[in-house]
Design a protein around this motif. Structure first.
Motif, PDB file in Angstrom:
ATOM      1  N   ALA A  24       0.834  -1.209   0.000  1.00 11.10           N
ATOM      2  CA  ALA A  24       0.000   0.000   0.000  1.00 11.10           C
ATOM      3  C   ALA A  24       0.865   1.254   0.000  1.00 11.10           C
ATOM      4  N   PRO A  25       0.606   2.213  -0.888  1.00  7.34           N
ATOM      5  CA  PRO A  25       1.418   3.430  -0.932  1.00  7.34           C
ATOM      6  C   PRO A  25       1.035   4.408   0.181  1.00  7.34           C
ATOM      7  N   LEU A  26       1.971   5.263   0.543  1.00 12.80           N
ATOM      8  CA  LEU A  26       1.703   6.350   1.478  1.00 12.80           C
ATOM      9  C   LEU A  26       1.303   7.594   0.697  1.00 12.80           C
ATOM     10  N   PRO A  27       0.410   8.400   1.249  1.00 13.79           N
ATOM     11  CA  PRO A  27       0.026   9.625   0.527  1.00 13.79           C
ATOM     12  C   PRO A  27       1.163  10.623   0.471  1.00 13.79           C
ATOM     13  N   ARG A  28       1.107  11.477  -0.518  1.00 18.95           N
ATOM     14  CA  ARG A  28       2.088  12.564  -0.648  1.00 18.95           C
ATOM     15  C   ARG A  28       1.693  13.759   0.222  1.00 18.95           C
ATOM     16  N   ILE A  29       0.374  14.018   0.305  1.00 16.97           N
ATOM     17  CA  ILE A  29      -0.152  15.124   1.106  1.00 16.97           C
ATOM     18  C   ILE A  29      -1.331  14.594   1.909  1.00 16.97           C
ATOM     19  N   ALA A  30      -1.454  15.045   3.142  1.00 15.45           N
ATOM     20  CA  ALA A  30      -2.584  14.672   3.995  1.00 15.45           C
ATOM     21  C   ALA A  30      -2.970  15.876   4.836  1.00 15.45           C
ATOM     22  N   PHE A  31      -4.282  16.104   4.958  1.00 12.25           N
ATOM     23  CA  PHE A  31      -4.759  17.195   5.803  1.00 12.25           C
ATOM     24  C   PHE A  31      -6.155  16.871   6.305  1.00 12.25           C
ATOM     25  N   ASP A  32      -6.548  17.496   7.416  1.00 20.23           N
ATOM     26  CA  ASP A  32      -7.871  17.272   7.984  1.00 20.23           C
ATOM     27  C   ASP A  32      -8.848  18.315   7.452  1.00 20.23           C
ATOM     28  N   GLY A  33     -10.131  18.158   7.792  1.00 23.19           N
ATOM     29  CA  GLY A  33     -11.167  19.019   7.236  1.00 23.19           C
ATOM     30  C   GLY A  33     -11.114  20.455   7.703  1.00 23.19           C
ATOM     31  N   ASP A  34     -10.485  20.731   8.850  1.00 20.61           N
ATOM     32  CA  ASP A  34     -10.355  22.097   9.354  1.00 20.61           C
ATOM     33  C   ASP A  34      -8.980  22.695   9.084  1.00 20.61           C
ATOM     34  N   GLY A  53     -14.372  17.663   3.496  1.00 15.61           N
ATOM     35  CA  GLY A  53     -13.503  17.255   4.594  1.00 15.61           C
ATOM     36  C   GLY A  53     -12.062  17.073   4.174  1.00 15.61           C
ATOM     37  N   GLY A  54     -11.300  16.388   5.046  1.00 15.03           N
ATOM     38  CA  GLY A  54      -9.878  16.165   4.801  1.00 15.03           C
ATOM     39  C   GLY A  54      -9.636  15.250   3.614  1.00 15.03           C
ATOM     40  N   ALA A  55      -8.359  15.086   3.269  1.00 14.13           N
ATOM     41  CA  ALA A  55      -8.039  14.303   2.072  1.00 14.13           C
ATOM     42  C   ALA A  55      -6.637  13.731   2.177  1.00 14.13           C
ATOM     43  N   PHE A  56      -6.424  12.655   1.444  1.00 21.59           N
ATOM     44  CA  PHE A  56      -5.103  12.109   1.152  1.00 21.59           C
ATOM     45  C   PHE A  56      -4.872  12.272  -0.345  1.00 21.59           C
ATOM     46  N   ILE A  57      -3.733  12.824  -0.720  1.00 16.71           N
ATOM     47  CA  ILE A  57      -3.395  12.998  -2.127  1.00 16.71           C
ATOM     48  C   ILE A  57      -2.205  12.098  -2.447  1.00 16.71           C
ATOM     49  N   TYR A  58      -2.391  11.196  -3.414  1.00 12.93           N
ATOM     50  CA  TYR A  58      -1.348  10.261  -3.833  1.00 12.93           C
ATOM     51  C   TYR A  58      -0.812  10.721  -5.181  1.00 12.93           C
TER      52      TYR A  58
END
Length: 697
Positions: free
Chosen positions: A547-557, A664-669
């Protein structure tokens, strides 16, 4: 091999129900009402047809094949029952949705409990009225700076800001809004200053009045325990007896959690097991010593009934939380088996308990507590069955009191070690999936604590309950608090170690499902067929590793924005007292709290924007958009983008405040030039507990 499984097929019905309930809960929109009953009727009819189909011979491959198809159809029927149970449960808790606003409103109600957190008291109110809202919702939760005199059962008047419960913080995160929906908790928020005591009368409903009376009694009992046994041990004692954890300080909570002892603070299976087992053993041994009773009456059944009555009283006093109710149902099945002259420990008894719990609380199938408690119990019952079926050596002559005593102690220690190891291995996949962490010292900590709980805490609690009506409970309570203080010291010794907590990235859903399937396969089948679990487990591990790790991660706030450059993470966190968003999001990425404390923002981080290599920008002010204006950029912004920004700058991804608030938040791969974005809330989701669904209703 297949002959051994003849009586094991029925054990798969509860997992089938779990699949059905989980499908209904995770569906993006409400499934049609007829789906559950339809699957139940069709699956049951097909299963009966295959089972009763006449054949030329009573044995053979054709008979085995018909039985397999009958079992598969029974699983479909069980899934339909799970779907129907979830649908009916959702209908039973439905209430007017609370949309909320940023304007403060007056709130009146009665305090049901104090859901204290690390950031202070949080009063759960049975609502009497909310300014401008009619009809009022059932419950709300208000964070206050100080609860003051507002203990459970009292009327309160607050002024604060309320909003609907929040959904997942990030993709795959815990959905508090779904849990709140089934608890009928319509809104959460904060109060300006303290909530004030009010003088209005109690609620109109008889059941609500009894509930408040019980809550007040529990609050008084908790205060009495703290008065007679002040300090850390007394606070834990109050939590074990009444379920009130508001008096436990943050340091104790953290150390117990990090040492793997956090489960001791929640009234659940271990407490029901210790209390029920202690009462059962005491009554059984006492009555067995009285010959006229032991020879004329079924003392084992009397002990089972007594244990059930004590557990029912404990359930009421402890607050009747969902984990406690679930554990009480399991205890009822175990002691009920004794009353029916059936084995108390059996996989069928566990399956029956799971079936009852799913029918009553189908939403609990997605809760970590349900999954971990049943996984640990299932693994231990499977171990018990294997040891029971294993060939035993003939008994040897008694070696004498000294050698015999040493052998008994060795067997006891070995049994405790084996039980702790098996239970820990069974629950570790769930801890990694839900919390992305596991305590390295959980096994030794629990081994040290188990005898203290069983031989000191539980007996002293029982003695205090017996002596309380005579006003003589203080010595027993102080001994109980001293033992619990020792447990807290054990937790502090292990939990405060820098390497105590190991963080791992959140596994993919499919990897988790395969791991659960491996556990079920190994526990529910017998003989060589159990080894098929190795295939499921190997596939789970392979998926997890790949499983790959995301490049960017942030929460909804946008309280925490993580960006990865190779194996190095950087973090832009909003200043403030709470680090909850940072810690939870970091855990999903496999970062332990001590690692998070060392993360820093990129060197090119100013007041207007933070920039990373390869065109990643976190915009903090309107001026930052100009710095981020470049083709192919990855932009996350805490404010709305200027009009025409996307057309003018042509970014690859531009997520401004409006879109982040909506989804909301997101993971960007990123894989080369390919981008993939996972959002916390999909636009396709339309459920009663989602923010979008609430807004529409």
């Amino acid at each position: 091999m297949f002959a051994l499984q003849r009586d094991r097929w029925i054990l798969w019905l509860p997992p089938g129900m779990i699949v059905g309930a989980a499908f209904w809960l995770n569906a993006p929109t409400d499934p049609p009402w007829w789906l559950g009953p339809g699957l139940l009727v069709l699956g049951s009819a097909a299963s009966l047809a295959f089972a009763m189909w006449p054949g030329p011979t009573p044995t053979g491959w054709d008979v085995t094949l018909r039985r397999v198809f009958a079992g598969l159809c029974a699983l479909i029927a069980a899934a339909g029952l799970g779907v129907a149970a979830a649908h009916l449960r959702a209908l039973s808790v439905t209430q007017p949705a609370y949309v909320g606003s940023e304007e403060p409103v007056a709130i009146e109600g009665w305090v049901v409990a104090n859901d204290a957190s690390d950031n202070g008291p949080r009063l759960r109110l049975l609502v009497r009225s909310i300014e401008g809202v009619a009809p009022a919702p059932r419950y709300v939760r208000v964070s206050v700076s100080d609860s003051g005199l507002l203990t459970a059962g009292r009327a309160a008047r607050c002024r604060g800001v309320l909003g609907p419960p929040s959904g997942p913080m990030a993709p795959g995160g815990y959905d508090f809004a779904r849990r709140a929906y089934f608890e009928r908790l319509a809104a959460t928020g904060f109060a300006f200053g303290r909530c004030r005591p009010a003088a209005f009368e109690g609620p109109r409903g008889w059941l609500d009045r009894q509930r408040l009376t019980l809550a007040a009694m529990r609050a008084d009992l908790s205060a009495a325990i703290l008065a007679q046994a002040p300090g850390r041990g007394g606070a834990i004692a109050a939590a074990l007896v009444t379920g009130d954890r508001s008096s436990i300080d943050k340091a104790t909570n953290d150390s117990l959690r990090d040492s793997g002892l956090g489960h001791l603070l929640s009234v659940s299976g271990i407490h029901m097991g210790v209390v029920g087992g202690l009462v059962f053993a005491m009554v059984l041994w006492t009555l067995s010593l009285i010959a006229p009773i032991a020879l004329r009456f079924p003392v084992k059944k009397i002990a089972a009934v007594t244990a059930l009555l004590v557990l029912a009283l404990y359930l009421v006093v402890s607050g009747s939380s969902v984990p406690a109710l679930r554990s009480f149902v399991m205890a009822c099945v175990a002691f009920g088996a004794i009353l029916l002259d059936r084995p108390a420990i059996s996989m069928r008894g566990l399956a029956l308990a799971a079936l009852i719990v799913i029918l009553i609380f189908p939403e609990s199938v997605l809760e970590p507590g349900f999954q971990m408690s049943f996984a640990a119990t299932m693994a231990l019952v499977a171990l018990f069955e294997m040891m029971k079926r294993a060939p035993h050596e003939p008994a040897l002559p008694t070696p004498g009191p000294l050698i015999g005593g040493l052998q008994a102690i060795t067997r006891g220690i070995g049994g405790v070690l084996l039980i702790s190891l098996v239970a820990g291995l069974a629950t570790d996949p769930f801890a990694i999936y839900h919390f992305q962490r596991f305590a390295l010292y959980a096994l030794p900590a629990n081994l040290i604590v188990a005898p203290i709980m069983s031989f000191l805490v539980a007996p002293m609690a029982a003695l205090a309950a017996i002596l309380a009506p005579f006003g003589l409970a203080e010595p027993a309570l102080q001994l109980m608090a001293s033992a619990l203080d020792l447990i807290a010291a054990v937790g502090q010794t292990f939990g405060d170690r820098p390497e105590a907590v190991r963080a791992l990235p959140r596994p993919p859903d499919l990897a988790f499902v395969l791991c659960v399937m491996a556990l079920l396969w190994a526990s529910l089948w017998r003989g060589a067929l159990r080894w098929g679990a190795v295939l499921f487990f190997a596939a789970s591990v392979a998926l997890y590793v790949a499983a790959p790790l995301p490049r960017i991660a942030f929460d909804g706030d946008l309280r925490a924005v993580f960006v990865r450059d190779g194996d190095r993470w950087t973090l832009v966190a909003r200043a403030g007292r709470s680090t909850y968003a940072r810690d939870r999001l970091g855990a999903m990425l496999g970062l332990a709290p001590r690692e998070l404390d060392r993360l820093a923002a990129p060197e090119t981080c100013g007041e207007a924007a933070c920039t990373w290599e390869e065109g990643v920008t976190f915009v903090r002010s309107a001026e930052g958009f100009e710095a981020a204006c470049q083709p192919g950029a990855l932009i996350i912004a805490s404010l709305p983008a200027p009009e025409g920004f996307a057309a003018r700058c042509n970014p690859a991804v531009a997520l401004d405040a409006a879109e982040v608030a909506a989804l909301g938040g997101a993971f960007i791969y990123r894989n080369g030039e390919t981008l993939r974005i996972e959002r916390a809330r999909s636009p396709a989701v339309r459920r009663a507990w989602t923010p979008r669904g609430v807004a529409q209703e």
